[in-house]
Scaffold this active site. Structure first.
Site, PDB file in Angstrom:
ATOM      1  N   ASN A   9       1.077  -1.288  -0.066  1.00 52.17           N
ATOM      2  CA  ASN A   9      -0.027   0.045   0.097  1.00 52.17           C
ATOM      3  C   ASN A   9       0.978   1.280  -0.147  1.00 52.17           C
ATOM      4  OD1 ASN A   9      -1.932   2.059   0.483  1.00 52.17           O
ATOM      5  ND2 ASN A   9      -2.279   1.308   2.344  1.00 52.17           N
ATOM      6  N   LYS A  11       0.012   4.167  -0.479  1.00 52.31           N
ATOM      7  CA  LYS A  11      -0.698   5.413   0.258  1.00 52.31           C
ATOM      8  C   LYS A  11      -0.059   6.785  -0.867  1.00 52.31           C
ATOM      9  CE  LYS A  11      -0.315   3.212   4.763  1.00 52.31           C
ATOM     10  NZ  LYS A  11      -0.266   3.235   6.244  1.00 52.31           N
ATOM     11  N   HIS A  92      -9.494   0.927   5.252  1.00 56.03           N
ATOM     12  CA  HIS A  92      -8.305   1.105   5.881  1.00 56.03           C
ATOM     13  C   HIS A  92      -8.569   1.958   6.907  1.00 56.03           C
ATOM     14  CE1 HIS A  92      -4.407   2.246   6.397  1.00 56.03           C
ATOM     15  NE2 HIS A  92      -3.945   1.136   5.814  1.00 56.03           N
ATOM     16  N   GLU A  94      -6.771   4.331   7.881  1.00 50.09           N
ATOM     17  CA  GLU A  94      -6.772   5.847   7.666  1.00 50.09           C
ATOM     18  C   GLU A  94      -7.885   6.587   7.064  1.00 50.09           C
ATOM     19  OE1 GLU A  94      -2.909   5.602   5.436  1.00 50.09           O
ATOM     20  OE2 GLU A  94      -2.144   5.015   7.476  1.00 50.09           O
ATOM     21  N   GLU A 164      -5.289  -5.287  10.744  1.00 51.80           N
ATOM     22  CA  GLU A 164      -4.061  -4.135  10.742  1.00 51.80           C
ATOM     23  C   GLU A 164      -4.482  -3.400  12.140  1.00 51.80           C
ATOM     24  OE1 GLU A 164      -2.328  -3.075   6.900  1.00 51.80           O
ATOM     25  OE2 GLU A 164      -4.200  -1.898   7.138  1.00 51.80           O
ATOM     26  N   GLY A 170       2.569   2.137  10.554  1.00 53.87           N
ATOM     27  CA  GLY A 170       3.445   3.201  10.668  1.00 53.87           C
ATOM     28  C   GLY A 170       4.109   3.885  11.832  1.00 53.87           C
ATOM     29  N   SER A 210       3.531  -2.302  10.340  1.00 53.18           N
ATOM     30  CA  SER A 210       5.021  -2.405  10.395  1.00 53.18           C
ATOM     31  C   SER A 210       5.774  -3.662  10.129  1.00 53.18           C
ATOM     32  CB  SER A 210       5.484  -1.902  12.073  1.00 53.18           C
ATOM     33  OG  SER A 210       4.979  -0.405  12.043  1.00 53.18           O
TER      34      SER A 210
HETATM   35  P1  PGA Z   1       2.722   0.085   7.533  1.00 56.05           P
HETATM   36  O1  PGA Z   1       1.426   0.256   6.957  1.00 56.05           O
HETATM   37  O2  PGA Z   1       3.263  -1.126   6.870  1.00 56.05           O
HETATM   38  O3  PGA Z   1       3.418   1.366   7.198  1.00 56.05           O
HETATM   39  O4  PGA Z   1       2.761  -0.033   9.185  1.00 56.05           O
HETATM   40  C1  PGA Z   1       0.536  -0.655   6.793  1.00 56.05           C
HETATM   41  C2  PGA Z   1      -0.802  -0.237   6.074  1.00 56.05           C
HETATM   42  O5  PGA Z   1      -1.089   0.743   6.627  1.00 56.05           O
HETATM   43  O6  PGA Z   1      -1.265  -0.949   5.288  1.00 56.05           O
END
Ligand code: PGA
Length: 247
Positions: A9, A11, A92, A94, A164, A170, A210
């Site tokens: 992803n 983003k 997601h 976010e 997640e 992140g 992560s």
């Molecule tokens: P990350 O994000 O691997 O940077 O923690 C995962 C995601 O948001 O799908």
């Protein structure tokens, strides 16, 4: 058997040139045949990527729950399909946090994707406060019940769910393999309860948060972890490549 999947992803990252550099670094010939690799770029790059990538599926990070019409800024599934994307993300954290996408709205996206025969990865996961209060299993089950578990067994067959935990996204803090396996195992058991063992075993349950080359092997070795949804580490060709090869 659930399919093994590693999805990147991106983003809202990578300029046009950076995207080209990343692509050059991905050793496509090394992607194992039994792993489905996917990238989710910004929508502007879907067309380019779908033309140049053969062993990697191209997906869209967001799509409208409407067919067409006066919805400024939105992109429809048919438009997305016409430029080569074959899969979309739904739910997601976010999108849930910054764009107020709640369970009822996400259910409408699930239904729209099903109607349009568009594959999707349904994301779920609890924020830190929920984990600290010990309510994470209830919370995630509720997300699935309110947005996904109304589907028929046939619609649910071969579905894809990404667990997640919000506190791991992140942040550099990864869920331990025990924490990931506990939740993945529970998700599979809820699917079995609601549907059948056959449906439960056909759903790919990915871990996200992560995930990086140093922990992917341990996470992917868990019996109920079928792969990963990778954010930060998917922006680096050698890291993403190493994760794809971590089964
Ligand atoms: P990350 O994000 O691997 O940077 O923690 C995962 C995601 O948001 O799908």
């Amino acid at each position: 058997m659930a399919q093994k999947i590693v999805a990147g992803n991106w983003k809202m990252n990578l300029g046009k040139e950076e995207k080209m550099e990343l692509l050059k670094g991905l050793k496509l010939s090394d992607i194992p045949n039994d792993v489905n690799a996917i990238v989710f770029p910004t929508s502007l790059y879907i067309s380019d990527l779908a033309k140049s990538l053969t062993k990697i599926e191209v997906g869209v990070q967001n799509f409208s729950n409407q067919n067409n019409g006066a919805f400024t800024g939105e992109i429809s599934i048919s438009q997305i399909k016409s430029v080569g994307a074959t899969i979309g993300l739904i739910g997601h954290s976010e999108r849930r946090a910054y764009y107020q996408e709640n369970n009822a709205f996400l259910k409408s996206k699930v239904d729209h994707a099903i109607n349009e025969q568009f594959k999707f990865i349904f994301c779920c996961g609890e924020p830190l406060s929920i984990r600290e209060s010990g309510q994470e299993f209830l919370f995630v089950k509720n997300q699935l019940q309110e947005s996904l578990f109304h589907l028929s067994a046939e619609e649910m067959m071969n579905g894809i769910i990404a667990y997640e935990p919000v506190w791991a996204i992140g942040t550099g803090v990864t869920a331990s393999s025990e924490q990931a396996e506990d939740m993945h195992k529970s998700i599979r058991s809820w699917i079995e309860e609601k549907y059948t063992v056959e449906v439960a075993n056909s759903v790919s349950i990915l871990y996200g948060g992560s995930c990086k080359p140093s922990n992917a092997k341990e996470l992917f070795a868990c019996p109920n972890v079928d792969g990963g949804l990778i954010g930060g580490a998917s922006l680096n060709a050698s890291d993403f490549h190493a994760i794809i090869n971590s089964f």
